[in-house]
Design a protein around this motif. Structure first.
Motif, PDB file in Angstrom:
ATOM      1  N   TRP A  94      40.918   0.977  62.521  1.00 31.32           N
ATOM      2  CA  TRP A  94      39.080   0.501  63.407  1.00 31.32           C
ATOM      3  C   TRP A  94      39.214   0.783  63.959  1.00 31.32           C
ATOM      4  O   TRP A  94      39.546   1.613  64.320  1.00 31.32           O
ATOM      5  N   ASP A  95      37.565   1.494  64.282  1.00 32.61           N
ATOM      6  CA  ASP A  95      36.511   2.272  64.631  1.00 32.61           C
ATOM      7  C   ASP A  95      35.908   1.535  65.697  1.00 32.61           C
ATOM      8  O   ASP A  95      34.990   0.311  64.862  1.00 32.61           O
ATOM      9  N   SER A  96      34.392   2.145  65.963  1.00 30.71           N
ATOM     10  CA  SER A  96      33.526   1.450  66.918  1.00 30.71           C
ATOM     11  C   SER A  96      32.599   1.371  65.682  1.00 30.71           C
ATOM     12  O   SER A  96      31.657  -0.027  65.600  1.00 30.71           O
ATOM     13  N   GLU A  97      32.165   1.446  64.232  1.00 27.61           N
ATOM     14  CA  GLU A  97      31.931   1.435  63.440  1.00 27.61           C
ATOM     15  C   GLU A  97      32.288   0.208  62.222  1.00 27.61           C
ATOM     16  O   GLU A  97      31.222  -0.702  61.817  1.00 27.61           O
ATOM     17  N   ALA A  98      33.303   0.008  62.312  1.00 24.86           N
ATOM     18  CA  ALA A  98      33.478  -1.123  61.075  1.00 24.86           C
ATOM     19  C   ALA A  98      35.567  -1.024  60.777  1.00 24.86           C
ATOM     20  O   ALA A  98      35.960   0.613  61.244  1.00 24.86           O
TER      21      ALA A  98
END
Length: 175
Positions: A94-98
């Motif tokens: 998980w990252d802030s994008e997806a």
């Protein structure tokens, strides 16, 4: 590390072993988001393919991602029961994008009576050679197919009775 917040709307990105994007699911509402598990719900969402094609899912679905398993599941709610589409792939990140994972081609389709079919073995063999899957990844994926089949037989995790129905009820609260 931050994890997706319950009620937030995220994208899901699948990649191929070579690092190229494979598919993007535009909208999934997070119903549970921890370092170990992400459960999401969606309904008739836009899916973008790497070849430029776009399509919409046909029914409500509950997605299950586990940080320790090399598979994820999509429980699709249809008029004649719940069908599952299971992707063999890397554990999610998980990252802030997806939410992201690597798709390794093999899939298992599970029918409402819990019978199942292994799909795309030819595609897996082709991509394994073209993209040079390491032997360790090949071994993990073979074990993961067995683990996934065991979960299906045991009705474990997302295959447990009422799992999809209960999470779908929560999903409806956020729509």
């Amino acid at each position: 590390m931050n994890f997706p917040k319950v009620g937030s709307n995220i994208q899901i990105h699948s990649y191929k072993h070579n690092g190229l994007i494979h598919r993007i699911w535009e909208e999934t509402i997070v119903l549970k988001g921890t370092s170990k598990v992400v459960i999401g719900g969606n309904d008739r969402i836009l899916v973008k393919e790497s070849d430029g094609r776009n399509w919409r899912t046909r029914e409500p679905a509950i997605c299950y991602f586990d940080s320790e398993q090399w598979f994820n599941t999509i429980g699709m709610i249809r008029s004649d029961g719940i069908y599952y589409y299971c992707n063999l792939g890397s554990p999610f990140t998980w990252d802030s994008e997806a939410l992201k994972y690597i798709d390794y081609d093999l899939d298992i389709k599970v029918f409402p009576d819990m019978t199942f079919k292994l799909l795309d073995e030819d595609e897996y063999d082709l991509h394994r050679k073209i993209m040079n899957y390491p032997p360790a990844v090949d071994d993990i994926l073979k074990r993961s197919v067995d683990e996934l089949i065991s979960w299906i037989h045991q009705r474990k995790g997302p295959f447990a009775p009422q799992f999809v129905e209960n999470w779908y009820e929560r999903f409806l609260q956020y729509r």
